[in-house]
Design a protein around this motif. Structure first.
Motif, mmCIF file in Angstrom:
data_model
loop_
_atom_site.group_PDB
_atom_site.id
_atom_site.type_symbol
_atom_site.label_atom_id
_atom_site.label_comp_id
_atom_site.label_asym_id
_atom_site.label_seq_id
_atom_site.Cartn_x
_atom_site.Cartn_y
_atom_site.Cartn_z
ATOM 1 N N PHE A 72 0.838 -1.193 0.000
ATOM 2 C CA PHE A 72 0.000 0.000 0.000
ATOM 3 C C PHE A 72 0.875 1.245 0.000
ATOM 4 C CE2 PHE A 72 -2.692 -3.215 2.018
ATOM 5 C CZ PHE A 72 -3.931 -2.986 1.434
ATOM 6 N N ILE A 132 -5.363 5.094 2.893
ATOM 7 C CA ILE A 132 -4.803 4.396 1.734
ATOM 8 C C ILE A 132 -4.870 5.301 0.503
ATOM 9 C CG2 ILE A 132 -5.046 2.419 0.176
ATOM 10 C CD1 ILE A 132 -6.279 0.872 2.514
ATOM 11 N N CYS A 166 -3.023 0.846 -3.865
ATOM 12 C CA CYS A 166 -2.717 -0.543 -3.528
ATOM 13 C C CYS A 166 -2.221 -1.249 -4.782
ATOM 14 C CB CYS A 166 -3.962 -1.261 -2.986
ATOM 15 S SG CYS A 166 -3.705 -3.032 -2.671
ATOM 16 N N THR A 179 -6.025 -2.374 5.572
ATOM 17 C CA THR A 179 -4.678 -2.868 5.854
ATOM 18 C C THR A 179 -4.744 -4.017 6.854
ATOM 19 O OG1 THR A 179 -4.467 -1.115 7.527
ATOM 20 C CG2 THR A 179 -3.479 -0.707 5.353
#
Length: 201
Positions: free
Chosen positions: A107, A115, A118, A147
């Protein structure tokens, strides 16, 4: 009440939670045309559980959820453009080859910890013991949404009526994690109490 702490606890004991704030803009590389709808459908299904949206493009990155499907990790050595886009993969590659890993994910984060992007790598060999494409797609979609730590590994998917669905505990966590009241990122285990309370509703 579901204890969510293990789902976001790292091997060193630290609690790390992050979710997306940006709408998802997925792109998938290396799949046959007939498999693309399976993966896209899985991402859409998981995003619907979390009540998180999509966009046509990320204004800064183009796409922000990239899934690379390959047969052998050595393929990455012959793809310098991927190493240029994701320099971290170069350092991870020897370990992935040595461990005969099935997947790898990393990430990138916003300055506040949400985030930002990804990158998921999935090795598909066609072996007899390999999960079905639907299972692989759903698993990757779930793991890209939050996560998750190692504690989530055995419980992401569950069987239902001959098919595979997101495990009820994981679905509850996804719905709770994207509650607008909660922060996009947290590093204190007290966050898990708030998340657990919402997951139990």
């Amino acid at each position: 009440m579901l204890d969510v702490t293990p789902y976001f606890t790292r091997p060193d004991g630290t609690y790390t939670f992050a979710r997306w704030r940006r709408p998802l803009v997925p792109v998938i590389f290396g799949l046959a045309d007939e498999s693309l709808p399976i993966f896209k459908g899985a991402i859409e299904a998981v995003a619907a559980i979390a009540r998180h949206g999509f966009a046509e493009t990320d204004p800064e990155q183009g796409a922000n959820l990239m899934i690379f499907v390959l047969r052998d990790w050595a393929e990455l050595e012959a793809a310098p453009e991927i190493a240029e886009l994701i320099p971290e993969i170069t350092a991870a590659l020897p370990r992935l080859i040595e461990q005969d890993a099935r997947s790898y994910r990393l990430f990138r984060f916003e300055t506040d910890g949400a985030i930002r992007a990804c990158f998921a790598f999935l090795r598909v060999t066609g072996a007899d013991d390999e999960p079905a494409a639907e299972d692989l797609a759903l698993d990757q979609a779930v793991r890209a949404m939050l996560t998750f730590g190692a504690g989530a590994a055995p419980q992401v998917l569950a069987s239902s009526g001959g098919g595979t669905v997101v495990h009820p505990d994981i679905a509850a966590i996804l719905r709770a994690a994207y509650d607008p009241v909660l922060p996009d990122a947290a590093g204190d285990a007290s966050h898990a109490l708030r998340l657990s309370a919402r997951a139990a509703r």
